[in-house]
Design a protein around this motif. Structure first.
Motif, mmCIF file in Angstrom:
data_model
loop_
_atom_site.group_PDB
_atom_site.id
_atom_site.type_symbol
_atom_site.label_atom_id
_atom_site.label_comp_id
_atom_site.label_asym_id
_atom_site.label_seq_id
_atom_site.Cartn_x
_atom_site.Cartn_y
_atom_site.Cartn_z
ATOM 1 N N MET A 57 6.204 -3.931 10.962
ATOM 2 C CA MET A 57 4.979 -4.395 11.634
ATOM 3 C C MET A 57 4.684 -5.830 11.233
ATOM 4 O O MET A 57 5.165 -6.300 10.211
ATOM 5 N N GLU A 58 3.832 -6.488 12.026
ATOM 6 C CA GLU A 58 3.328 -7.780 11.564
ATOM 7 C C GLU A 58 2.471 -7.527 10.331
ATOM 8 O O GLU A 58 1.885 -6.454 10.184
ATOM 9 N N ARG A 60 -10.741 1.430 6.011
ATOM 10 C CA ARG A 60 -9.443 1.429 5.318
ATOM 11 C C ARG A 60 -8.293 1.130 6.276
ATOM 12 O O ARG A 60 -7.207 0.731 5.862
ATOM 13 N N GLY A 78 0.849 -1.188 0.000
ATOM 14 C CA GLY A 78 0.000 0.000 0.000
ATOM 15 C C GLY A 78 0.880 1.231 0.000
ATOM 16 O O GLY A 78 2.115 1.132 0.055
ATOM 17 N N SER A 79 0.229 2.400 -0.095
ATOM 18 C CA SER A 79 1.049 3.615 -0.056
ATOM 19 C C SER A 79 0.262 4.758 0.546
ATOM 20 O O SER A 79 -0.947 4.662 0.773
ATOM 21 N N GLY A 80 0.944 5.826 0.841
ATOM 22 C CA GLY A 80 0.308 7.000 1.424
ATOM 23 C C GLY A 80 1.220 8.198 1.212
ATOM 24 O O GLY A 80 2.209 8.110 0.473
ATOM 25 N N PRO A 108 -6.897 -4.124 3.442
ATOM 26 C CA PRO A 108 -7.936 -3.337 4.118
ATOM 27 C C PRO A 108 -9.336 -3.955 3.991
ATOM 28 O O PRO A 108 -9.685 -4.489 2.942
ATOM 29 N N ASP A 132 -2.808 1.653 11.461
ATOM 30 C CA ASP A 132 -2.635 3.074 11.170
ATOM 31 C C ASP A 132 -2.832 3.967 12.402
ATOM 32 O O ASP A 132 -3.892 4.561 12.604
ATOM 33 N N VAL A 163 4.246 1.057 1.857
ATOM 34 C CA VAL A 163 4.352 -0.086 2.762
ATOM 35 C C VAL A 163 4.748 -1.295 1.922
ATOM 36 O O VAL A 163 4.080 -1.616 0.940
ATOM 37 N N PHE A 217 3.269 9.482 3.247
ATOM 38 C CA PHE A 217 4.566 9.271 3.905
ATOM 39 C C PHE A 217 5.537 8.486 3.028
ATOM 40 O O PHE A 217 6.732 8.554 3.205
ATOM 41 N N ALA A 266 5.366 -6.405 7.369
ATOM 42 C CA ALA A 266 5.049 -5.249 6.523
ATOM 43 C C ALA A 266 5.981 -4.125 6.975
ATOM 44 O O ALA A 266 6.181 -3.937 8.167
ATOM 45 N N LEU A 276 -7.156 -3.906 8.909
ATOM 46 C CA LEU A 276 -6.513 -4.813 7.949
ATOM 47 C C LEU A 276 -6.847 -6.252 8.307
ATOM 48 O O LEU A 276 -7.015 -6.588 9.479
HETATM 49 P P1 ADP Z 1 -1.715 5.891 5.911
HETATM 50 O O1 ADP Z 1 -1.413 6.656 7.127
HETATM 51 O O2 ADP Z 1 -1.140 6.502 4.671
HETATM 52 O O3 ADP Z 1 -3.180 5.619 5.738
HETATM 53 P P2 ADP Z 1 -1.434 3.087 6.597
HETATM 54 O O4 ADP Z 1 -0.712 2.722 7.834
HETATM 55 O O5 ADP Z 1 -2.914 3.022 6.676
HETATM 56 O O6 ADP Z 1 -0.959 4.511 6.095
HETATM 57 O O7 ADP Z 1 -0.926 2.136 5.430
HETATM 58 C C1 ADP Z 1 -1.269 2.342 4.072
HETATM 59 C C2 ADP Z 1 -1.609 1.019 3.378
HETATM 60 O O8 ADP Z 1 -0.505 0.108 3.470
HETATM 61 C C3 ADP Z 1 -2.770 0.289 4.014
HETATM 62 O O9 ADP Z 1 -3.991 0.706 3.484
HETATM 63 C C4 ADP Z 1 -2.466 -1.151 3.639
HETATM 64 O O10 ADP Z 1 -2.896 -1.444 2.346
HETATM 65 C C5 ADP Z 1 -0.955 -1.211 3.691
HETATM 66 N N1 ADP Z 1 -0.487 -1.684 5.009
HETATM 67 C C6 ADP Z 1 -0.177 -0.917 6.076
HETATM 68 N N2 ADP Z 1 0.192 -1.668 7.129
HETATM 69 C C7 ADP Z 1 0.115 -2.955 6.728
HETATM 70 C C8 ADP Z 1 0.353 -4.214 7.377
HETATM 71 N N3 ADP Z 1 0.756 -4.291 8.644
HETATM 72 N N4 ADP Z 1 0.139 -5.340 6.670
HETATM 73 C C9 ADP Z 1 -0.283 -5.270 5.389
HETATM 74 N N5 ADP Z 1 -0.518 -4.131 4.734
HETATM 75 C C10 ADP Z 1 -0.328 -2.966 5.376
#
Ligand code: ADP
Ligand code: MG
Length: 612
Positions: free
Chosen positions: A409-410, A460, A337-339, A416, A474, A344, A341, A362, A463
Motif C-alpha cells: 500500500m501507499e 485507529r 504496526g501489527s495485528g 493512526p 483497513d 505492517v 494477521f 507500507a 492514517l
Molecule cells: P488491522 O486489521 O489489524 O487493524 P490495519 O490495516 O489497521 O490492520 O494495520 C495495522 C497497523 O499498521 C495500523 O494501525 C498502522 O499503524 C499500520 N499501517 C497499516 N497500513 C499502513 C499504511 N498504509 N501506512 C502506514 N502504516 C500502516
C-alpha cells in the motif's frame, strides 16, 4: 465548490448587477422590507444588500473587515453574512426598515458565478495541478476541495504574478515602449512594479501612455488615486476592465508579457523550495494573509510547503496491476504496526512511475504458517482496495505472493489519527482537526458513492500522511454492496468494534453507509478529544445498553458546537433519519470553510505586512 460563506443562503444571488438585482426585486412585488444579498465586485468577500422600501431600491455595501467580520460601513459588525441579515431582520439599524421578506433564488439554482469566481476556480485548479503535478481530474478536484480556503488566501496575494498583463520589474520607459509597439487600442494596458515599492498601471489612450500609481493603504487594500479600493491587484484590473473608475477609459487589451508562457508557475515567486522540502510562507496582506503561522508552530503547513503532499495525491498509473513481483519490493526492518494477521512493514517499491524509480510503501505481511482463512481475508481486503481510488483512501499498489502473502500500500507515515493527536496536542489546532475530519468525510462520501461499506471506521483506521493529510485505511471488514442493496447483512456476529457500531448493526447485523456514518460520529469524537477513548469506563455490552437508553457521548471540551451537533446527528438512532455522507461531507465542508474565513488569533487590522 464554494468557500463563500453566503453560498448557502437562499436569498444570496451571487454575482448579479445592481440592475439585475432591482429586476428580481421588482418581479417579487417590491413590498417593504423585501431584500436580497449579492456579491460585491470590488472587495474580495464583500457583499451588497439590496432592499426595497416604499417603491425605492436601497443598496448597502457589506464589507468584509480586516478582522474577518462583516458590516455595513458605519454600523455594527457581525461574524458572517447570515448573522448580519439575521440581525437586520430584527433591527433596521439605520436602514429605512428591517429586512422582512427574502427575495429567493429560483429553486435548485446556485448563486450566479462572477468573473472572479470563475477566474478563481480556474486558478485554483491550475495551482493545484501544477504544484502537485496532478493529472487525474478527480484527484485535482479532491485536492481543490480540501485545500481551497488556504490556497485561495495564498493565491489572492500572488495571482497577479501569473497574469499575462503583469510585467514585474520593468521601468516606466520600458512600459511605454511596450505599449507603443503593437496595437494602438485605447485602454491597452500593463501592470509593473513601481519604483515606490508597490505597483503601477500603464495604459495607452489617444496614442499617449498614462501611468497610474497603485497605492496600498494600511489595511493592505489597493487603489489608484481617487479610485475604489480593492483587496488584490488582479481584482482591481478585472474591475477596471468593466468600469473606467477614474481612468481615461476602461482597460481593454492586455499588453502581454511574452516571457510569461515560458516561465514555470509551479510555485509563486518567493516560494522556492528549501532542501528539506519546506518553503517559507509568503508575506501577505490584510485578511488575505494565509492563516498559517511559521511551520515551527507546526500545525498549519501549506500543502505546497511539504514535499509529502506530492506523493499523497499522486495516483501511480503504472501500478494498477494486481500482482507485484517480489524483486520489485525491498522490505525494511521497520515495523509500522501489527495485528492478528501479522505485521505492517515499511518498504520500497521499484517503479517506472516517478523520477526516483522507487516509492516508499507500507507492506502488510501475513504471518507465516497461517491457515487459509486469514489468507482469504487478506485477498478479499486486497480485492476491495483494488477497486478504490481516492486521495483520502489509502491506495493499494499491489499484492505480492512470495515468502508470505503481502499487501503493498501507499504509506501514511505519521500513523493512526488517535495516536498522532495524543502526542501532538499542542501543535494541532481545532481547525486542523476539522480539516482532517473533512478529508475523512470526503473519502467516506466516495466510498458511499461507490457502494462500499467500511464497517471499521475508527480513529485507529484513519492514517496520517502528515499533520494535514488523512487517509482511510483497513478494509479488512469492508464489503461491496450489491447494485440494488442498501445494506449488507452479516451472517453471524463476530469480533466487532461495538463502541463504533450503530444500533441496527448490533440488533440486525445490517451494515450500510448510514451505519458507517454512526462510526464517523464516534471517529469525530475521538479526533476532537485528541485521541480520547470513547465510553472509557464501559465494555461493549454496557455501551449497547447505554445507547439504547438514549444516552450519547458528551461534547469533548475543545469540540466546536457545530461539530458536536454533526456527531449527534450521526448518532440518530433510526438509520432512516441519520445523515448520509453526502450530507455529512456537506456539513463538514461548510463548517471548515467558515472557520477558515474567520480571523485567526493574532490577526489585527493593519498589523499585516504589505507584500511588496
Ligand atoms: P488491522 O486489521 O489489524 O487493524 P490495519 O490495516 O489497521 O490492520 O494495520 C495495522 C497497523 O499498521 C495500523 O494501525 C498502522 O499503524 C499500520 N499501517 C497499516 N497500513 C499502513 C499504511 N498504509 N501506512 C502506514 N502504516 C500502516
Ligand atoms: Mg486497524
Amino acid at each position: 465548490m464554494s468557500t463563500d460563506p453566503a453560498s448557502q443562503l437562499p436569498f444570496y444571488h451571487g454575482s448579479v448587477s445592481r440592475r439585475d438585482a432591482e429586476r428580481e426585486l421588482m418581479l417579487a412585488d417590491m413590498e417593504d422590507g423585501l431584500f436580497l444579498l449579492r456579491q460585491c465586485q470590488r472587495s474580495l468577500g464583500g457583499y451588497v444588500l439590496s432592499l426595497t422600501y416604499q417603491g425605492v431600491f436601497h443598496h448597502y455595501p457589506v464589507e468584509r473587515l480586516p478582522n474577518g467580520t462583516y458590516g455595513i460601513p458605519g454600523s455594527m459588525p457581525h461574524c458572517g453574512p447570515a448573522e448580519l441579515c439575521e440581525f437586520l431582520s430584527r433591527e433596521a439599524d439605520g436602514m429605512p426598515c428591517a429586512l422582512r421578506r427574502p427575495c429567493l433564488r429560483a429553486p435548485e439554482q446556485p448563486p450566479r458565478k462572477g468573473l472572479f469566481d470563475t477566474l478563481r476556480e480556474n486558478l485554483l485548479r491550475d495551482y493545484v495541478k501544477q504544484t502537485w503535478s496532478l493529472e487525474d481530474a478527480e484527484d485535482i478536484e479532491q485536492a481543490v476541495i480540501s485545500h481551497a480556503p488556504q490556497l485561495e488566501k495564498l493565491m489572492a496575494t500572488t495571482a497577479h504574478e501569473k497574469m499575462a498583463w503583469y510585467h514585474g520589474k520593468i521601468s516606466r520607459q520600458d512600459g511605454e515602449r511596450l505599449l507603443n509597439t503593437g496595437s494602438k487600442t485605447d485602454g491597452r494596458f500593463l501592470v509593473r512594479d513601481s519604483e515606490a515599492g508597490t505597483f503601477a498601471l500603464s495604459m495607452l489612450y489617444g496614442k499617449t501612455v498614462y501611468h497610474y500609481r497603485i497605492n496600498q493603504d494600511k489595511s493592505g487594500k489597493y487603489s489608484i488615486p481617487e479610485g475604489d479600493r480593492f483587496d488584490t491587484v488582479w481584482q482591481m484590473v478585472q474591475y477596471l476592465k468593466m468600469k473606467p473608475a477614474g481612468l481615461m477609459t476602461n482597460l481593454s487589451e492586455e499588453c502581454a508579457n511574452s516571457t510569461k508562457a515560458a516561465k514555470s508557475p509551479a510555485l509563486p515567486a518567493g516560494r522556492k523550495q528549501h532542501q528539506n522540502g519546506y518553503t517559507p510562507p509568503p508575506r501577505a496582506t490584510s485578511f488575505l494573509r494565509p492563516s498559517l503561522p511559521a511551520p515551527s508552530a507546526g500545525s498549519q503547513l501549506l500543502p505546497m510547503d511539504c514535499s509529502g503532499f506530492a506523493n499523497a495525491y499522486h495516483n501511480p498509473k503504472d501500478l494498477k496491476k494486481f500482482f507485484i513481483n517480489r524483486d520489485q519490493l525491498v522490505m525494511d526492518e521497520v515495523e509500522l504496526g501489527s495485528g492478528n494477521f501479522g505485521c505492517v512493514k515499511k518498504g520500497v517499491l521499484k517503479t517506472m512511475d516517478n523520477e526516483n524509480g522507487q516509492i516508499d510503501v507500507a507492506i502488510k505481511v501475513l504471518k507465516n504458517g497461517d491457515e487459509s482463512l486469514v489468507k482469504d481475508e487478506m485477498m478479499r481486503e486486497a480485492e476491495i482496495m483494488h477497486q478504490l481510488s481516492n486521495a483520502f483512501i489509502v491506495r493499494m499498489l499491489g499484492l505480492c505472493q512470495a515468502e508470505s502473502l503481502m499487501l503493498v500500500m501507499e504509506i501514511a507515515s505519521a500513523g493512526p489519527l488517535h495516536k498522532f493527536l495524543q502526542s501532538n496536542k499542542s501543535s494541532v489546532t481545532v481547525e486542523g482537526i476539522v480539516r482532517l475530519m473533512h478529508q475523512v468525510s470526503m473519502g467516506m462520501r466516495y466510498l458511499e458513492e461507490k457502494k462500499f461499506v467500511h464497517r471499521d471506521l475508527a480513529a485507529r483506521n484513519v492514517l496520517l500522511v502528515n499533520q494535514t493529510f488523512a487517509k482511510i485505511s483497513d478494509f479488512g471488514l469492508s464489503k461491496a454492496l450489491g447494485a440494488d442493496d442498501g445494506y449488507y447483512k452479516a451472517k453471524t456476529t463476530g469480533k466487532w468494534p461495538l463502541k463504533w457500531y450503530a444500533p441496527e448493526c448490533i440488533s440486525f447485523r445490517k451494515f450500510s453507509s448510514k451505519s458507517d456514518a454512526w462510526s464517523f460520529g464516534v471517529t469525530m469524537w475521538e479526533a476532537f478529544s485528541y485521541g480520547g477513548k470513547p465510553y472509557k469506563k464501559m465494555n461493549g455490552t454496557q455501551v449497547v445498553d447505554y445507547i439504547n437508553e438514549g444516552n450519547r457521548l458528551g461534547r469533548p471540551s475543545q469540540c466546536p458546537e457545530p461539530m458536536y451537533q454533526l456527531m449527534m446527528d450521526c448518532w440518530t438512532y433510526k438509520h432512516e433519519d441519520r445523515p448520509d455522507f453526502q450530507q455529512a461531507e456537506g456539513s463538514m465542508r461548510t463548517y471548515y470553510y467558515s472557520i477558515c474565513n474567520q480571523p485567526q488569533p493574532g490577526d489585527e487590522a493593519g498589523a499585516a505586512q504589505p507584500t511588496k
